[in-house]
Design an enzyme around this catalytic site. Structure first.
Site, PDB file in Angstrom:
ATOM      1  N   ASP A  99       7.470  -2.335   7.185  1.00  0.00           N
ATOM      2  CA  ASP A  99       6.249  -3.149   7.229  1.00  0.00           C
ATOM      3  C   ASP A  99       6.564  -4.477   7.918  1.00  0.00           C
ATOM      4  O   ASP A  99       7.056  -5.422   7.302  1.00  0.00           O
ATOM      5  CB  ASP A  99       5.713  -3.383   5.819  1.00  0.00           C
ATOM      6  CG  ASP A  99       5.124  -2.124   5.202  1.00  0.00           C
ATOM      7  OD1 ASP A  99       5.549  -1.015   5.601  1.00  0.00           O
ATOM      8  OD2 ASP A  99       4.263  -2.245   4.313  1.00  0.00           O
ATOM      9  N   LYS A 173      -1.949  -3.315   8.408  1.00  0.00           N
ATOM     10  CA  LYS A 173      -1.892  -3.722   6.993  1.00  0.00           C
ATOM     11  C   LYS A 173      -2.456  -5.131   6.848  1.00  0.00           C
ATOM     12  O   LYS A 173      -2.216  -5.996   7.685  1.00  0.00           O
ATOM     13  CB  LYS A 173      -0.439  -3.657   6.516  1.00  0.00           C
ATOM     14  CG  LYS A 173      -0.197  -4.120   5.088  1.00  0.00           C
ATOM     15  CD  LYS A 173       1.285  -3.968   4.731  1.00  0.00           C
ATOM     16  CE  LYS A 173       1.626  -4.616   3.406  1.00  0.00           C
ATOM     17  NZ  LYS A 173       3.073  -4.473   3.077  1.00  0.00           N
ATOM     18  N   LYS A 207      -3.786  -0.110   5.617  1.00  0.00           N
ATOM     19  CA  LYS A 207      -3.248  -0.358   4.276  1.00  0.00           C
ATOM     20  C   LYS A 207      -3.812  -1.672   3.749  1.00  0.00           C
ATOM     21  O   LYS A 207      -3.748  -2.702   4.413  1.00  0.00           O
ATOM     22  CB  LYS A 207      -1.717  -0.428   4.300  1.00  0.00           C
ATOM     23  CG  LYS A 207      -1.107  -0.807   2.939  1.00  0.00           C
ATOM     24  CD  LYS A 207       0.408  -0.804   2.965  1.00  0.00           C
ATOM     25  CE  LYS A 207       0.966  -1.331   1.641  1.00  0.00           C
ATOM     26  NZ  LYS A 207       2.457  -1.295   1.604  1.00  0.00           N
TER      27      LYS A 207
END
Length: 247
Positions: A99, A173, A207
């Site tokens: 990430d 995300k 996400k």
């Protein structure tokens, strides 16, 4: 709905942030990893220096739990080469998901080529090693127009340089959960920000991270179209309870 398959159980606090010494913070991390194994969550999300510990625990338990970590966390301002080196080390330690914190400040300063470069090279590194890659855009630091533009930029870079089969492995995300906002404004995912991301990320998945604190919140995000949810209260949410734990 099997909500557990959407949950990335998350603990990203340093010892200092948690108000603990290093030994006790490691104990907390071990507790989160063990809980994720026991509860059969999809993934545990931890700091890079904890990945090898998680890998050993998952192996010892013969678990299918995946291991995720954050790269250039939480500000995302490091040079591209430094981002890639940190990611390479995480891969070697056994991370399944990477990430990356996108350099959203560079984006806001119109340094678009720099942002494109890190998205391209970071995604390439992850996909070449069969990893899932997520780009954290830090919605609390952006206005609506910037959320739309940065989400779309990530999509364009990925769609222009990788195969359609890869798209499902590259997420946009929402948040680190560590951004400092003024006047107690949300520092994580909100319904409004997630809708903007979904509208502009597709076919890349989204996400939602930070701010999801109840089972109902999680279900609402999933119904909108979110594929993963990052939360430090994964067990409580899975059990239909509320959690006030910070991301």
């Amino acid at each position: 709905m099997n909500i557990k398959k959407y949950l990335d159980s998350t603990y990203l606090k340093t010892a200092e942030q948690a108000g603990l010494d290093e030994v006790n913070n490691v104990k907390v991390v071990k507790g989160f990893i063990q809980e994720a194994i026991d509860e059969q969550f999809k993934l545990i999300m931890i700091r890079p220096n904890m990945v090898s510990l998680a890998k050993q625990m998952v192996s010892d338990a013969d678990s299918n739990l995946q291991i995720g970590t954050v790269i250039d966390f939480p500000e995302g301002r490091s040079a591209v080469a430094d981002k890639l080196l940190e990611a390479e080390n995480a891969i070697q330690d056994g991370a399944d998901d990477l990430d990356f914190v996108c350099n959203y400040e560079a984006f806001k300063n119109d340094e678009i080529d720099l942002v494109k470069e890190e998205i391209l090279k970071g995604t390439q590194l992850g996909l070449e090693n069969s990893k899932v890659v997520k780009w954290i855009i830090e919605v609390a630091a952006l206005n609506d127009k910037q959320i739309i533009q940065l989400t779309a930029l990530i999509k364009i870079v990925v769609m222009s340089n990788f195969k359609e089969d890869d798209f499902a492995s590259v997420f946009v995300k929402s948040s680190t959960g560590f951004y400092k906002t003024e006047n107690n404004l949300p520092n994580g995912a909100t319904i409004a920000s997630i809708i903007l991301m979904l509208e502009n990320a597709t076919p890349l998945p989204v996400k939602a991270a930070g701010g999801v604190r109840t089972y109902e919140d999680a279900v609402e995000m999933i119904k909108l179209g979110v594929k993963r949810i990052g939360t430090s209260g994964a067990k409580a949410i899975a059990n239909g309870e509320n959690t006030n734990i910070g991301y």
